[in-house]
Design an enzyme around this catalytic site. Structure first.
Site, PDB file in Angstrom:
ATOM      1  N   LEU A  52       0.812  -1.221   0.000  1.00  0.00           N
ATOM      2  CA  LEU A  52       0.000   0.000   0.000  1.00  0.00           C
ATOM      3  C   LEU A  52       0.849   1.276   0.000  1.00  0.00           C
ATOM      4  CD1 LEU A  52      -2.872  -1.009   2.442  1.00  0.00           C
ATOM      5  CD2 LEU A  52      -3.044  -0.583  -0.012  1.00  0.00           C
ATOM      6  N   SER A  53       2.125   1.197  -0.336  1.00  0.00           N
ATOM      7  CA  SER A  53       2.988   2.391  -0.297  1.00  0.00           C
ATOM      8  C   SER A  53       2.573   3.456  -1.310  1.00  0.00           C
ATOM      9  CB  SER A  53       4.453   2.013  -0.508  1.00  0.00           C
ATOM     10  OG  SER A  53       4.681   1.636  -1.843  1.00  0.00           O
TER      11      SER A  53
END
Length: 198
Positions: A52-53
């Site tokens: 989810l960066s």
């Protein structure tokens, strides 16, 4: 002479390869494979989002196309999303033997060579100007800089600023490490498009 159904499997394969139809099929498959490999190697390749960066631009499981041609003919710009091989500083942080140290990463270019960059009060400033970043998940909960981006480098940050191992931790990215620019999401079908990629 035995019929095709009466001979063994390996004899069937041998006979098929010897036939005109078999030779034509092998030529077609070989040409198709060569073209597909050349396209992937030189022009465009698929990538999978594992974390989810880069949320909300990309979600875990998104698959996107990365084009590899324009990096050779057009300089990088702020706000472009790029896929790259991790720099040495990143590998030192995660450990050279780690699987993560070898995986390509995806982040957004926030500054190019010659830019002065700073993160303060949760906002990104480039050359003293606060940047409008509608693609970020939230304001940064850290301070960074000011730093000057050296020649041949870019600074990359994840859109999910507080949950991304990116340039504010490991520093600048050599432009030569860039594999290509993200151009569109092609899977899943309900996320197809270029939303947030600028």
């Amino acid at each position: 002479k035995k019929s095709f159904n009466e001979i063994g499997f390996f004899d069937q394969v041998r006979e098929w390869f010897a036939s005109d139809e078999g030779k034509e099929d092998v030529k077609t498959y070989t040409t198709s494979l060569a073209v597909a490999l050349l396209l992937r190697l030189l022009i465009i390749e698929p990538r999978y989002i594992p974390s989810l960066s880069m949320y909300p631009t990309f979600e875990v499981g998104d698959q996107l196309a990365v084009e590899k041609v324009t990096k050779r003919i057009r300089p990088f710009s702020r706000n472009e999303v790029v896929v790259f091989n991790p720099p040495q500083a990143f590998r030192e942080i995660v450990g050279d033997s780690s699987r993560k140290a070898k995986e390509a990463l995806i982040k957004r270019i926030v500054a190019v060579e010659g830019d002065t960059v700073e993160v303060k009060g949760g906002k990104l400033y480039v050359n003293g100007v606060m940047q409008d970043e509608p693609f970020t998940a939230e304001d940064a909960a850290y301070e960074f800089g000011p730093v000057l981006v050296p020649p041949g480098d870019v600074l990359v940050l994840g859109d999910n600023r507080n949950h991304s191992l990116d340039g504010h931790i490991w520093g600048f990215l050599p432009a030569e490490n860039v594999i290509g620019r993200a151009v569109f999401v092609y899977w899943p079908p309900w996320r197809v498009g270029t939303n947030g990629m600028y």
